[in-house]
Design an enzyme around this catalytic site. Sequence first.
Site, PDB file in Angstrom:
ATOM      1  CB  CYS A   1      20.773   2.442  28.405  1.00 51.41           C
ATOM      2  SG  CYS A   1      22.426   3.166  28.275  1.00 51.41           S
TER       3      CYS A   1
ATOM      4  CB  CYS B   1      26.227   3.103  31.663  1.00 52.54           C
ATOM      5  SG  CYS B   1      24.457   3.434  31.490  1.00 52.54           S
TER       6      CYS B   1
ATOM      7  CG  ASP C   1      68.154  35.672  61.701  1.00 50.36           C
ATOM      8  OD1 ASP C   1      67.673  34.677  61.110  1.00 50.36           O
ATOM      9  OD2 ASP C   1      69.370  35.817  61.930  1.00 50.36           O
TER      10      ASP C   1
ATOM     11  CB  CYS D   1      22.114   0.754  31.440  1.00 50.78           C
ATOM     12  SG  CYS D   1      23.350   0.166  30.268  1.00 50.78           S
TER      13      CYS D   1
ATOM     14  CB  CYS E   1      25.344   1.300  26.766  1.00 55.56           C
ATOM     15  SG  CYS E   1      26.031   2.017  28.288  1.00 55.56           S
TER      16      CYS E   1
END
Length: 529
Positions: free
Chosen positions: A21, A112, A344, A109, A24
């Site tokens: 793409c 990716c 306690d 793509c 990228c």
Amino acid sequence: MFPLTEENKHVAQLLFSTGSCPRCIFRFCGVDLHAPYKLSYKELLYELQKFLETEKGELILEVPNPPPKKIRLQELEDRINNLSQNGEGRVSSTEDGNIASKTSNLNVCNVCLGILQEFCEKEFIKKVCQKVEASGFEFTNLVFSVSFPPQLSVREHAAWLLVKQEMGKQNLSLGRNDIVQLKEAYKWITHPLFSEELGVPVDGKSLFEVSVVFAHPETVEDCHFLRAICPDCFKPAKNKQSVFTRMAVVKALNKIKEEDFLKQFPCPPNSPKTVCTVLEIECAHGAVFVAGRYNKYSRNLPQTPWIIDGERKLESSVEELISDHLLTVFKAESFNFSSSGREDVDVRTLGNGRPFAIELVNPHRVHFTSQEIKELQQKINKSSNKIQVRDLQLVTREAIGHMKEGEEEKTKTYSALIWTDKAIQKKDIEFLNDIKDLKIDQKTPLRVLHRRPLAVRARIIHSMETRYVDEHHFRLYLKTQAGTYIKEFVHGDFGRTKPNIGSLMDVTADILELDVESVDVDWPPALDD
């Protein structure tokens, strides 16, 4: 301005023709300007094809087995327009409210897997923001985190080897660090979109986190060869559903030789059969902390729930009487209670009270005025006559350390009503008033041996003061080192605490009542009533 130059053209052609793409392609060309990534996918595709177009108006794709050798400009434009008109690649909310990707003809793509295509467009971010707004969290900023399918690292490695090989023919080099990281590019695009949609800044230090987890059905198919070559990198973990985690994949990629990788995985990577899916979108808020001091007036109330073998012994506890109100108001999922020591079940805590802190996990409401906190304190105090709370306030996680420091280092003051088997007179107890900084050795008491390790602990009784009651009773006021077992100091615990009141007076002594008069820890800060 389009960020690629003539120097990038060969690499851009190579990647585009193999199915990568535009974003990228920018990453592999080292484009680190944010603005180009933020353009819409339609604009990027148009600009890229225009950049790669020859003088004859043709886009040359010079790789083996590409899509058609020549893609006409008009064909690309038609495809882009069809994407826009048909709504392909959009994100929709399915019937159960999950966000999923519609089936589309968008070329996914091969690097990716669609992350830098449809999943960083405005429409997808809007869907995520709808989930955020519906979650009911209160926030003034956010941190955005993403988890990508682990095979993205494999596909990126393959694309890198391809580009590196081509650049090597021109005596150029491309290091792994020269590629813009996918996660970085994704955040450059999405952070401004989140801020615009939600009206708050994205801040890495924010306690409010929005996380998106992506998955892909071909993860095992893409990664299984790495396990065969580097089995040591893929060890099953109890909390992981798959051995193919991002860390394991990256570790294997760092170990594998290039020639072995190229034999096992296609280079360039094949086009995927489908786009990524969104596995989950989650919102979570970091814990907030509330501190204060409590007084306990009941001799039949444990500090924490008293449950033995699954059976509840008493109906409530200090922890619950305070925390139940906080859980409701902060709309938190759960809580963790801590305090400077503990008393306690039959011991009262008087004076200025015992410091405590409560961690509220994943609170949906986090912003309160001091007046609202004051009203919350009043509500807690009106709800029970067994406890009272003071100095209630919001604190930081770091500040709680002050309370824990005091558990062993500070002093505590007690008052005890003591019985003796032998008749006593006032003169028989007066010598105790003169004893200062008495060192005692305490073997772990029998009554707590089930939850504390066996050990001998040295403790100091700083001072004692007596008040005669009658021939078998007197009241003893003690200032001791924190962590001293007072009951055992009185009766001796069958000789496990030495010396003790019984041995000092040469009597059999026992404790009938015990009150904590003060816990000398200067935290949290005192507030005006």
